[in-house]
Enzyme design. Structure first.
Site, PDB file in Angstrom:
ATOM      1  N   ARG A 136       0.863  -1.174   0.000  1.00 40.59           N
ATOM      2  CA  ARG A 136       0.000   0.000   0.000  1.00 40.59           C
ATOM      3  C   ARG A 136       0.901   1.226   0.000  1.00 40.59           C
ATOM      4  O   ARG A 136       2.104   1.132   0.044  1.00 40.59           O
ATOM      5  CB  ARG A 136      -0.985   0.000   1.168  1.00 40.59           C
ATOM      6  CG  ARG A 136      -0.605  -0.686   2.491  1.00 40.59           C
ATOM      7  CD  ARG A 136       0.507  -0.055   3.234  1.00 40.59           C
ATOM      8  NE  ARG A 136       0.277   1.383   3.397  1.00 40.59           N
ATOM      9  CZ  ARG A 136       1.202   2.249   3.669  1.00 40.59           C
ATOM     10  NH1 ARG A 136       2.436   1.865   3.773  1.00 40.59           N
ATOM     11  NH2 ARG A 136       0.920   3.512   3.807  1.00 40.59           N
ATOM     12  N   GLY A 137       0.260   2.365  -0.188  1.00 37.24           N
ATOM     13  CA  GLY A 137       1.038   3.595  -0.391  1.00 37.24           C
ATOM     14  C   GLY A 137       1.087   3.889  -1.880  1.00 37.24           C
ATOM     15  O   GLY A 137       1.422   2.993  -2.672  1.00 37.24           O
ATOM     16  N   ALA A 138       0.757   5.103  -2.275  1.00 40.68           N
ATOM     17  CA  ALA A 138       0.586   5.394  -3.698  1.00 40.68           C
ATOM     18  C   ALA A 138       1.772   4.981  -4.567  1.00 40.68           C
ATOM     19  O   ALA A 138       1.606   4.245  -5.547  1.00 40.68           O
ATOM     20  CB  ALA A 138       0.270   6.886  -3.857  1.00 40.68           C
ATOM     21  N   GLN A 157      -2.151   2.315   9.999  1.00 40.87           N
ATOM     22  CA  GLN A 157      -0.859   2.344   9.280  1.00 40.87           C
ATOM     23  C   GLN A 157       0.196   3.124  10.086  1.00 40.87           C
ATOM     24  O   GLN A 157       1.381   2.863   9.994  1.00 40.87           O
ATOM     25  CB  GLN A 157      -1.011   3.007   7.910  1.00 40.87           C
ATOM     26  CG  GLN A 157      -1.759   2.188   6.883  1.00 40.87           C
ATOM     27  CD  GLN A 157      -3.219   2.532   6.786  1.00 40.87           C
ATOM     28  OE1 GLN A 157      -3.856   2.796   7.815  1.00 40.87           O
ATOM     29  NE2 GLN A 157      -3.784   2.528   5.590  1.00 40.87           N
ATOM     30  N   ASP A 168      -2.118  10.646  -1.805  1.00 42.52           N
ATOM     31  CA  ASP A 168      -2.400   9.627  -2.816  1.00 42.52           C
ATOM     32  C   ASP A 168      -2.761  10.251  -4.149  1.00 42.52           C
ATOM     33  O   ASP A 168      -2.662   9.579  -5.179  1.00 42.52           O
ATOM     34  CB  ASP A 168      -3.543   8.732  -2.315  1.00 42.52           C
ATOM     35  CG  ASP A 168      -3.110   7.996  -1.067  1.00 42.52           C
ATOM     36  OD1 ASP A 168      -3.135   8.605   0.024  1.00 42.52           O
ATOM     37  OD2 ASP A 168      -2.697   6.837  -1.175  1.00 42.52           O
TER      38      ASP A 168
END
Ligand SMILES: CSC[C@H]1O[C@H](OP(=O)(O)O)[C@H](O)[C@@H]1O
EC number: 5.3.1.23
Length: 369
Positions: free
Chosen positions: A53-55, A203, A244
């Site tokens: 995850r994470g852009a 997160q 994002d």
């Protein structure tokens, strides 16, 4: 970054030279495990289920997902199927769609026989570029921290609040919001990080705390609701978060709760910075609140928590009244007026089209066409 003295990126090629290995972020911080991706469906599932995850990391994983797809079938139809499958995984992070568009542009004109090698090369280039972009963000953000440190008594700690995880685990390496913090710490500047736990997926508590601790950066995990109080009492010198998707006019989509931090920062005169590499800028949009798609995730992420029990065994625990419905918007939009500056690989820009186009004229021109 290093874990127990060993350097890692978040994504790399397997020893076989074609499978893709990622860190399973749903297992952190209690267990460091990796997952080997061999099919495009596995890459899509890893994105959708937030193993990655994470852009920027979502974009990198999708790029390699295209390469995995073409190994079995390099036809136009197979390419389009892979792009559609990966593009449908998560709607908000524009890096996903940026990476897929870049892969398509690189591959669609090539003969099928050349596509697999080109796909792997382009995915590797996206990863290497992300590392360089995030390192540059760190340098520009370090300048901001130095300025704040210079205004405080020598040796007094600089308190920085961050929300969610925009560290090296959200990118290929270095991170965006946390990159300046790592460089400041390594430069001997006494930084301390207030880490928002970041409900519902935590997160911050699980990932930012994990990576900051692994690097030896002083930090304190706080509830999402504590940040405003700390700002009111002068305990926060700056806020820095990731994003994002940021519009050409500086509206910022980021993890749910970011907007509330920006409001508290604005009310207390605390500078609020957003760190982003240029692939996170969506030049086609100008009204973030109206135009950025906000991912709605499963209610179960709100009603249940992943963790370990007092016996150290992992489990999923219900935290809400049985039968109560839950809503789970995963992102919100902070309007540009609440953003002090955008920390990019080319410098710090005001949150505006003028500010961004001054740093990225060639990209702004694309929008003007
Ligand atoms: C550098 S992008 C980090 C960004 O991504 C996170 O969302 P998610 O964990 O759901 O992928 C969060 O919005 C972070 O700020």
């Amino acid at each position: 970054m290093k874990i127990a003295g060993k350097a890692y990126r978040t994504i790399w090629l397997g020893e076989d030279g074609w499978s893709v290995v990622v860190i399973d972020q749903t297992r952190l911080p209690f267990s460091f495990e990796t997952v080997r991706l061999t099919q495009v469906q596995e890459a899509a599932d890893a994105i959708r289920h937030m193993i990655v995850r994470g852009a920027p990391l979502i974009g990198a994983t999708a790029a390699y997902g295209v390469a995995l797809a073409l190994r079995g079938d390099a036809s136009d139809a197979a390419l389009e199927r892979a792009l559609a499958l990966l593009g449908a995984t998560r709607p908000t992070a524009v890096n996903l769609h940026w990476a897929l568009a870049r892969m398509r542009a690189r591959l669609i004109e090539l003969p099928e026989t050349e596509r697999v090698a080109a796909a792997y090369a382009e995915a590797a280039a996206i990863c290497d570029e992300d590392v360089a972009l995030c390192r540059a963000i760190g340098e520009h953000g370090l300048g901001l921290i130095r300025t704040i440190a210079a205004a405080k008594p020598v040796g007094e700690r600089i308190n920085i609040l961050t929300h969610c995880n925009a560290g090296w685990l959200a990118t290929v390496d270095w991170g965006t919001a946390l990159a300046p913090i790592y460089l400041a710490h390594d430069a001997g500047i006494p930084v301390h990080v207030w880490v928002d736990e970041t409900r519902p997926r935590n997160q911050g508590a699980a990932l930012s705390a994990y990576e900051l601790g692994a690097h030896g950066v002083p930090h304190t995990v706080i509830s999402d609701n504590a940040g405003g109080h700390l700002m009111q009492h002068g305990e926060v010198d700056m806020v820095i978060v990731g994003t994002d998707r940021t519009t050409a006019t500086g509206d910022v989509a980021n993890k749910i709760g970011t907007y509330l931090k920006a409001l508290a920062a604005h009310d207390n005169g605390v500078p609020f910075y957003v760190a982003l590499p240029s692939p996170t800028i969506d030049w086609s949009l100008s009204d973030g609140l109206a135009e950025i798609p906000i991912e709605e995730r499963a209610a179960g992420e709100v009603t249940h928590l992943r963790g370990v029990g007092e016996d150290g065994r992992p489990g999923i625990f219900q935290v809400t009244a049985p039968g109560s419905p839950a809503a789970n918007p995963a992102f919100d939009v902070t309007p540009a007026r609440l953003v002090t500056g955008l920390v990019t690989e080319r410098g710090v820009a005001p949150a505006s089209f003028e500010g961004l186009s001054r740093l990225f004229p060639e990209l702004a021109q694309e929008r003007m066409k």
